[in-house]
Design a protein around this motif. Sequence first.
Motif, mmCIF file in Angstrom:
data_model
loop_
_atom_site.group_PDB
_atom_site.id
_atom_site.type_symbol
_atom_site.label_atom_id
_atom_site.label_comp_id
_atom_site.label_asym_id
_atom_site.label_seq_id
_atom_site.Cartn_x
_atom_site.Cartn_y
_atom_site.Cartn_z
ATOM 1 N N GLY A 66 3.446 -3.680 76.876
ATOM 2 C CA GLY A 66 3.039 -2.670 76.279
ATOM 3 C C GLY A 66 2.218 -1.517 76.982
ATOM 4 O O GLY A 66 1.278 -0.876 76.376
ATOM 5 N N LEU A 67 2.125 -1.523 78.221
ATOM 6 C CA LEU A 67 1.539 -0.645 79.220
ATOM 7 C C LEU A 67 2.232 0.393 79.702
ATOM 8 O O LEU A 67 3.538 0.031 80.228
ATOM 9 C CB LEU A 67 0.833 -1.647 80.063
ATOM 10 N N GLU A 68 1.959 1.545 79.743
ATOM 11 C CA GLU A 68 2.629 2.741 80.301
ATOM 12 C C GLU A 68 3.915 2.932 79.861
ATOM 13 O O GLU A 68 4.858 3.083 80.637
ATOM 14 C CB GLU A 68 2.512 2.490 82.031
ATOM 15 N N THR A 69 4.404 2.615 78.638
ATOM 16 C CA THR A 69 6.001 2.841 78.088
ATOM 17 C C THR A 69 6.134 4.134 78.419
ATOM 18 O O THR A 69 7.297 4.233 78.766
ATOM 19 C CB THR A 69 5.633 2.499 76.611
ATOM 20 N N GLY A 70 5.577 5.022 78.206
ATOM 21 C CA GLY A 70 5.936 6.442 78.302
ATOM 22 C C GLY A 70 6.377 6.745 79.728
ATOM 23 O O GLY A 70 7.346 7.263 80.129
ATOM 24 N N LYS A 71 5.608 6.501 80.656
ATOM 25 C CA LYS A 71 5.775 6.433 81.914
ATOM 26 C C LYS A 71 7.059 5.828 82.469
ATOM 27 O O LYS A 71 7.727 6.126 83.175
ATOM 28 C CB LYS A 71 4.385 6.113 82.932
ATOM 29 N N ALA A 72 7.318 4.665 81.962
ATOM 30 C CA ALA A 72 8.346 3.835 82.287
ATOM 31 C C ALA A 72 9.481 4.412 81.803
ATOM 32 O O ALA A 72 10.724 4.545 82.477
ATOM 33 C CB ALA A 72 8.046 2.211 81.709
ATOM 34 N N LEU A 73 9.374 4.987 80.636
ATOM 35 C CA LEU A 73 10.801 5.635 80.093
ATOM 36 C C LEU A 73 11.264 6.935 80.885
ATOM 37 O O LEU A 73 12.392 7.124 81.099
ATOM 38 C CB LEU A 73 10.471 5.914 78.427
ATOM 39 N N ARG A 74 10.089 7.514 81.308
ATOM 40 C CA ARG A 74 10.420 8.761 82.075
ATOM 41 C C ARG A 74 11.080 8.335 83.478
ATOM 42 O O ARG A 74 12.012 8.803 83.810
ATOM 43 C CB ARG A 74 9.109 9.704 82.534
ATOM 44 N N ALA A 75 10.550 7.154 83.968
ATOM 45 C CA ALA A 75 11.162 6.715 85.232
ATOM 46 C C ALA A 75 12.779 6.201 84.910
ATOM 47 O O ALA A 75 13.629 6.506 85.733
ATOM 48 C CB ALA A 75 10.299 5.327 85.808
ATOM 49 N N VAL A 76 13.215 5.548 83.827
ATOM 50 C CA VAL A 76 14.365 5.188 83.335
ATOM 51 C C VAL A 76 15.146 6.379 83.187
ATOM 52 O O VAL A 76 16.413 6.221 83.750
ATOM 53 C CB VAL A 76 14.229 4.407 81.812
ATOM 54 N N VAL A 77 14.778 7.451 82.772
ATOM 55 C CA VAL A 77 15.437 8.753 82.690
ATOM 56 C C VAL A 77 16.003 9.228 84.087
ATOM 57 O O VAL A 77 17.270 9.407 84.360
ATOM 58 C CB VAL A 77 14.844 9.829 81.893
ATOM 59 N N LEU A 78 14.904 9.373 85.045
ATOM 60 C CA LEU A 78 15.279 9.482 86.404
ATOM 61 C C LEU A 78 16.287 8.612 86.930
ATOM 62 O O LEU A 78 17.200 8.973 87.656
ATOM 63 C CB LEU A 78 14.024 9.474 87.138
ATOM 64 N N ILE A 79 16.126 7.469 86.738
ATOM 65 C CA ILE A 79 17.171 6.312 87.360
ATOM 66 C C ILE A 79 18.554 6.620 86.677
ATOM 67 O O ILE A 79 19.617 6.408 87.272
ATOM 68 C CB ILE A 79 16.475 4.893 86.980
ATOM 69 N N LEU A 80 18.560 6.823 85.397
ATOM 70 C CA LEU A 80 19.735 6.799 84.784
ATOM 71 C C LEU A 80 20.515 8.174 85.141
ATOM 72 O O LEU A 80 21.647 8.315 85.335
ATOM 73 C CB LEU A 80 19.830 7.111 83.333
ATOM 74 N N GLN A 81 19.456 9.064 85.568
ATOM 75 C CA GLN A 81 20.355 10.501 86.055
ATOM 76 C C GLN A 81 21.024 10.050 87.485
ATOM 77 O O GLN A 81 21.762 10.575 87.970
ATOM 78 C CB GLN A 81 19.182 11.562 86.365
ATOM 79 N N TYR A 82 20.124 9.421 88.294
ATOM 80 C CA TYR A 82 20.599 8.880 89.483
ATOM 81 C C TYR A 82 22.108 8.085 89.389
ATOM 82 O O TYR A 82 22.969 8.301 90.257
ATOM 83 C CB TYR A 82 19.326 8.159 90.260
ATOM 84 N N LEU A 83 21.910 7.095 88.437
ATOM 85 C CA LEU A 83 23.224 6.201 88.340
ATOM 86 C C LEU A 83 24.250 7.206 87.841
ATOM 87 O O LEU A 83 25.304 6.905 88.334
ATOM 88 C CB LEU A 83 22.741 5.124 87.253
ATOM 89 N N ARG A 84 24.072 8.187 87.230
ATOM 90 C CA ARG A 84 25.087 9.021 86.707
ATOM 91 C C ARG A 84 25.845 9.572 87.681
ATOM 92 O O ARG A 84 27.242 9.612 87.878
ATOM 93 C CB ARG A 84 24.622 10.238 85.871
ATOM 94 N N GLN A 85 25.253 9.912 88.949
ATOM 95 C CA GLN A 85 26.030 10.451 90.080
ATOM 96 C C GLN A 85 26.229 9.405 91.213
ATOM 97 O O GLN A 85 27.408 9.481 91.610
ATOM 98 C CB GLN A 85 24.839 11.303 90.976
ATOM 99 N N GLU A 86 25.418 8.149 91.329
ATOM 100 C CA GLU A 86 25.780 7.159 92.223
ATOM 101 C C GLU A 86 26.496 5.919 91.948
ATOM 102 O O GLU A 86 27.276 5.520 92.605
ATOM 103 C CB GLU A 86 24.833 6.993 92.986
ATOM 104 N N SER A 87 26.451 5.743 90.633
ATOM 105 C CA SER A 87 27.107 4.221 90.187
ATOM 106 C C SER A 87 27.070 4.300 88.884
ATOM 107 O O SER A 87 26.415 3.722 88.021
ATOM 108 C CB SER A 87 26.016 3.106 90.479
ATOM 109 N N PRO A 88 28.031 5.447 88.146
ATOM 110 C CA PRO A 88 28.377 5.504 86.914
ATOM 111 C C PRO A 88 28.458 4.201 85.916
ATOM 112 O O PRO A 88 28.068 4.032 84.860
ATOM 113 C CB PRO A 88 29.598 6.519 86.701
#
Length: 151
Positions: A66-88
């Motif tokens: 329950g801590l830093e949920t917004g920050k974690a979701l922002r990190a997840v978006v960046l990771i998903l963008q990375y995965l879209r290119q590197e490991s779809p």
Amino acid sequence: MEPPPPNLNVEDPPSTSIGESTPQPGSARPQMFRSLSNIFETIVPRDHTGLDFDDWPAMLERADAGLETGKALRAVVLILQYLRQESPATIIPATKILADGSRYEPWRLPFGDEKILDFYLDLLAADEIERNWTSDALRLVGNSCADLGSY
């Protein structure tokens, strides 16, 4: 001979009308971020995301608490963008986990605010639609846009 009337237990929950929902038993905070971390662990470098997200595994673990949920979701978006290119292909299990997480009402607004919803709307609008994750992406979109109980 008429059948006997149904035996109504005083503890039976009241029925709901169409459009209403009852809280699901055990609707505790899901461990969505831990599941995502397990998927990302072998594919995403810990220092990939930048922008103070270099320790993303610990951040995702704190978010399940329950801590830093917004920050974690922002990190997840960046990771998903990375995965879209590197490991779809890795987007498939991540999408299922996020779609399940979007059922948890307190996360619906943050999914929109932190751009998870935008990521999937863009992905669905692209020509690279994969049937393996499309239904989960649509579940995520639908859940994220669902009524939050405020009429």
